[in-house]
Design a protein around this motif. Structure first.
Motif, PDB file in Angstrom:
ATOM      1  N   ALA A  59      38.418  28.189  21.745  1.00 11.07           N
ATOM      2  CA  ALA A  59      39.250  27.288  22.575  1.00 11.07           C
ATOM      3  C   ALA A  59      38.966  27.194  24.151  1.00 11.07           C
ATOM      4  CB  ALA A  59      40.566  27.742  22.339  1.00 11.07           C
ATOM      5  N   CYS A  60      39.303  25.991  24.735  1.00 16.41           N
ATOM      6  CA  CYS A  60      39.295  26.218  26.275  1.00 16.41           C
ATOM      7  C   CYS A  60      40.166  27.090  26.758  1.00 16.41           C
ATOM      8  CB  CYS A  60      39.591  24.424  26.750  1.00 16.41           C
ATOM      9  SG  CYS A  60      39.710  24.514  28.344  1.00 16.41           S
ATOM     10  N   ARG A  61      39.877  27.785  27.714  1.00 14.89           N
ATOM     11  CA  ARG A  61      40.623  28.945  28.093  1.00 14.89           C
ATOM     12  C   ARG A  61      41.666  28.442  29.016  1.00 14.89           C
ATOM     13  NH1 ARG A  61      37.860  31.030  24.585  1.00 14.89           N
ATOM     14  NH2 ARG A  61      36.943  33.117  24.677  1.00 14.89           N
ATOM     15  N   ASN A  62      41.901  27.142  29.191  1.00 18.64           N
ATOM     16  CA  ASN A  62      42.969  26.439  30.007  1.00 18.64           C
ATOM     17  C   ASN A  62      43.726  25.850  29.196  1.00 18.64           C
ATOM     18  OD1 ASN A  62      44.343  25.758  32.608  1.00 18.64           O
ATOM     19  ND2 ASN A  62      43.282  23.507  32.295  1.00 18.64           N
ATOM     20  N   CYS A  63      43.254  24.538  28.408  1.00 14.09           N
ATOM     21  CA  CYS A  63      44.161  23.821  27.615  1.00 14.09           C
ATOM     22  C   CYS A  63      44.175  23.966  26.302  1.00 14.09           C
ATOM     23  CB  CYS A  63      43.725  22.559  28.015  1.00 14.09           C
ATOM     24  SG  CYS A  63      42.115  21.724  27.157  1.00 14.09           S
ATOM     25  N   GLY A  64      43.383  24.698  25.854  1.00  8.95           N
ATOM     26  CA  GLY A  64      43.320  25.250  24.325  1.00  8.95           C
ATOM     27  C   GLY A  64      42.633  24.235  23.438  1.00  8.95           C
ATOM     28  N   GLU A  65      42.109  23.248  24.087  1.00  7.71           N
ATOM     29  CA  GLU A  65      41.312  22.374  23.167  1.00  7.71           C
ATOM     30  C   GLU A  65      40.092  22.990  22.717  1.00  7.71           C
ATOM     31  OE1 GLU A  65      40.565  18.166  21.681  1.00  7.71           O
ATOM     32  OE2 GLU A  65      42.256  19.246  22.589  1.00  7.71           O
ATOM     33  N   THR A 100      35.131  32.924  32.038  1.00  8.68           N
ATOM     34  CA  THR A 100      34.103  33.779  31.220  1.00  8.68           C
ATOM     35  C   THR A 100      34.539  33.523  29.673  1.00  8.68           C
ATOM     36  OG1 THR A 100      33.588  35.327  32.883  1.00  8.68           O
ATOM     37  CG2 THR A 100      32.825  35.624  30.661  1.00  8.68           C
ATOM     38  N   VAL A 101      33.582  33.137  28.687  1.00  8.19           N
ATOM     39  CA  VAL A 101      33.827  33.035  27.371  1.00  8.19           C
ATOM     40  C   VAL A 101      32.221  33.720  26.869  1.00  8.19           C
ATOM     41  CG1 VAL A 101      33.908  31.813  25.336  1.00  8.19           C
ATOM     42  CG2 VAL A 101      34.942  30.840  27.384  1.00  8.19           C
ATOM     43  N   ASN A 102      32.774  35.104  26.108  1.00  6.24           N
ATOM     44  CA  ASN A 102      31.727  35.711  25.327  1.00  6.24           C
ATOM     45  C   ASN A 102      31.475  35.192  24.143  1.00  6.24           C
ATOM     46  OD1 ASN A 102      30.907  37.831  27.462  1.00  6.24           O
ATOM     47  ND2 ASN A 102      32.886  38.286  27.509  1.00  6.24           N
ATOM     48  N   LEU A 103      30.494  34.964  23.719  1.00  5.02           N
ATOM     49  CA  LEU A 103      30.095  34.479  22.328  1.00  5.02           C
ATOM     50  C   LEU A 103      28.751  35.500  21.560  1.00  5.02           C
ATOM     51  CD1 LEU A 103      30.064  30.762  23.047  1.00  5.02           C
ATOM     52  CD2 LEU A 103      32.021  31.992  21.783  1.00  5.02           C
ATOM     53  N   ASP A 112      40.156  42.644  24.575  1.00  5.84           N
ATOM     54  CA  ASP A 112      40.381  42.651  25.857  1.00  5.84           C
ATOM     55  C   ASP A 112      39.068  42.750  26.755  1.00  5.84           C
ATOM     56  OD1 ASP A 112      39.153  44.900  25.190  1.00  5.84           O
ATOM     57  OD2 ASP A 112      40.342  46.438  26.177  1.00  5.84           O
ATOM     58  N   GLN A 113      38.153  42.342  25.938  1.00  2.00           N
ATOM     59  CA  GLN A 113      36.707  41.893  26.777  1.00  2.00           C
ATOM     60  C   GLN A 113      36.156  40.551  26.308  1.00  2.00           C
ATOM     61  OE1 GLN A 113      33.889  44.856  25.871  1.00  2.00           O
ATOM     62  NE2 GLN A 113      35.196  46.521  25.267  1.00  2.00           N
ATOM     63  N   ALA A 114      37.092  39.809  25.694  1.00  2.00           N
ATOM     64  CA  ALA A 114      36.477  38.251  25.324  1.00  2.00           C
ATOM     65  C   ALA A 114      36.309  37.595  26.532  1.00  2.00           C
ATOM     66  CB  ALA A 114      37.873  37.709  24.495  1.00  2.00           C
ATOM     67  N   ASN A 115      36.968  37.760  27.698  1.00  2.00           N
ATOM     68  CA  ASN A 115      36.909  36.996  28.759  1.00  2.00           C
ATOM     69  C   ASN A 115      36.198  37.911  30.003  1.00  2.00           C
ATOM     70  OD1 ASN A 115      37.986  34.794  27.536  1.00  2.00           O
ATOM     71  ND2 ASN A 115      40.160  35.645  28.059  1.00  2.00           N
ATOM     72  N   ALA A 282      39.975  43.826  17.306  1.00  2.00           N
ATOM     73  CA  ALA A 282      38.803  42.906  17.543  1.00  2.00           C
ATOM     74  C   ALA A 282      38.996  41.352  17.548  1.00  2.00           C
ATOM     75  CB  ALA A 282      37.750  43.356  16.406  1.00  2.00           C
ATOM     76  N   ALA A 283      38.256  40.766  18.231  1.00  2.00           N
ATOM     77  CA  ALA A 283      38.419  39.372  18.154  1.00  2.00           C
ATOM     78  C   ALA A 283      37.192  38.401  17.680  1.00  2.00           C
ATOM     79  CB  ALA A 283      38.796  38.573  19.370  1.00  2.00           C
ATOM     80  N   ALA A 284      37.022  37.335  17.161  1.00  2.00           N
ATOM     81  CA  ALA A 284      35.565  36.576  16.788  1.00  2.00           C
ATOM     82  C   ALA A 284      35.576  35.615  18.198  1.00  2.00           C
ATOM     83  CB  ALA A 284      36.006  35.967  15.584  1.00  2.00           C
TER      84      ALA A 284
END
Length: 436
Positions: A59-65, A100-103, A112-115, A282-284
């Motif tokens: 998801a976009c970290r601002n608008c959620g798209e 930041t987006v971690n993939l 808590d580390q996703a961004n 954990a998050a995906a």
């Protein structure tokens, strides 16, 4: 098919082979992506994974798209590759205000580390996997050797295996045999593959990991014991005449579905294979829920249909005909709801050890449009109960992926058992004999 090579734990059939992405894949590529809906720029930190094509949905970290980016690796160094993205985004220059987006295609990420621009969640989870391997008797030397000798990865090999199975199914046996011969060179250091069954069980034994390999051994011995001790001629006649082709198609369908969505399941696969727990909360990184939201339900339906084999074997073991249960005939058994199809063999520990992940409530929710992903894309919400109309329940998306992978592994183990059963009867489940 050579029993010694196909069913041993040595050489390429080691359960620790492909235990986790090797150290050379611990490379992070950075790129910048702009969401065209709100103009927010994201700094993507993408870890290299085990597949050539690595799609990520987030998801976009601002608008959620919802945005998608695909990394396709080249044939050179691990940092080479080409990027593409969905139509609602574009790649752009570096921006100091980027979020930041971690993939990571092979590991989950602590929420808590996703961004975090300094996050390296893979390193800690690799330590967890190493500990799990050590607990199962693998030495550091074995792990290092497996890492050096990994060769082609699961999705790469599956592409070739699926092609060979499809050719054989369409009556193109000569082309299928050619693929089998070529793949012995590609994936097994020139070792001859006797048939599709031989190739498939080698591949699947590596895929399921050590714990499920032990369950496979246990069930195979139990099936062999029952068939040797009882008159199984009626069961085998029914199986080969009426069941084998349908069951083969069911296995192939769920395998195809899993690898079609490999980019989602691969985030948990290496950890699940070793029974290693996910980090707390954990998050995906990738959350392509729409592609996998019915997978658990489909896998449950598939597994509940396939365990009929256990019921028939259990009937024989109890001194009855294969189609006569303690209370129900086979015809009546087949009319049961899927949640009840595990009951007739509940007293056989070898069989029930495989039937751990069987939640009919998730199946009901997914098949009655009662399952969805939360707005923050972290939680799966579903309504249990008949028709998916019960109280709303929840689990993290990582847990959902874990459970999907778990029930898939159960199906794979049963497939290995069935390949072995066919082999003991001088038959092949998938066919495709080698020419040499």
């Amino acid at each position: 098919m050579k029993v010694a090579s196909a069913f041993s734990l040595g050489n390429r059939s080691s359960p620790f082979q492909d235990a986790a992405p090797s150290e050379e894949t611990a490379v992070i590529i950075r790129n910048y992506l702009r969401c065209l809906t709100c103009d927010q720029v994201h700094m993507l930190r993408i870890a290299i994974g085990d597949a050539k094509r690595q799609p990520h949905h987030f998801a976009c970290r601002n608008c959620g798209e919802e945005l998608e980016v695909v990394l396709t690796l080249g044939t050179g160094s691990s940092s080479e590759g080409a990027f593409s993205c969905s139509e609602n985004a574009e790649f752009c220059d570096e921006d100091a205000k980027a979020l930041t987006v971690n993939l990571d295609p092979n590991f989950v990420i602590p929420k808590d580390q996703a961004n975090s621009p300094l996050s390296f969640p893979r390193l800690e989870q690799m330590r967890t996997i190493v500990k799990a391997m050590e607990a199962r008797g693998a030495s550091l030397d074995q792990m290092a050797r497996a890492s050096r000798e990994r060769g082609p990865t699961f999705p790469t090999e599956w592409t070739h295996l699926r092609k060979a199975i499809g050719l054989e199914t369409r009556g193109k046996s000569k082309l299928s045999r050619r693929e089998i011969e070529t793949s012995g060179e590609l994936f097994y250091e020139g070792e001859r593959l006797d048939s599709l069954d031989d190739w498939l069980i080698r591949f699947l034994r590596r895929l399921v990991g050590p714990d499920n390999s032990e369950i496979f051994e246990k069930i195979s011995k139990e099936v062999e014991r029952i068939v040797a001790a009882k008159d199984a001629s009626g069961l085998m006649e029914h199986y080969f005449a009426d069941l084998r082709a349908t069951r083969r198609d069911a296995y192939f369908a769920i395998l195809t579905d899993f690898f079609r969505n490999y980019s989602e399941f691969s985030q948990v696969l290496y950890r699940v294979r070793l029974g290693a727990r996910a980090p707390e909360d954990a998050a995906a990184g990738s959350t392509n829920f729409e592609s996998v939201k019915t997978f658990y339900g489909d896998a449950f339906e598939t597994f509940a249909g396939l365990v009929e084999l256990f019921t028939m074997l259990n009937n024989l073991d109890a001194g009855r005909e294969y189609d006569q249960g303690e209370r129900l005939t086979l015809k009546k058994y087949r009319e049961l709801d899927n949640a009840s199809k595990f009951n007739p063999f509940a007293g056989n520990a070898a069989f029930t050890d495989l039937c751990v992940e069987i939640d009919n409530q998730i199946r009901n929710a997914s098949h009655h449009r009662g399952i969805k992903l939360s707005a923050d894309r972290h939680t799966v919400l579903y309504r249990a109960g008949k028709g998916g109309t019960g109280e709303e329940q929840s689990m993290t998306y990582v847990t959902y992926l874990d459970r999907c992978t778990g029930i898939f592994m159960q199906i794979v183990v049963l497939l290995c058992v069935e390949i072995m059963m066919n082999y003991r009867q001088g038959q092949a489940l998938f066919g495709g004999e080698s020419t040499s």
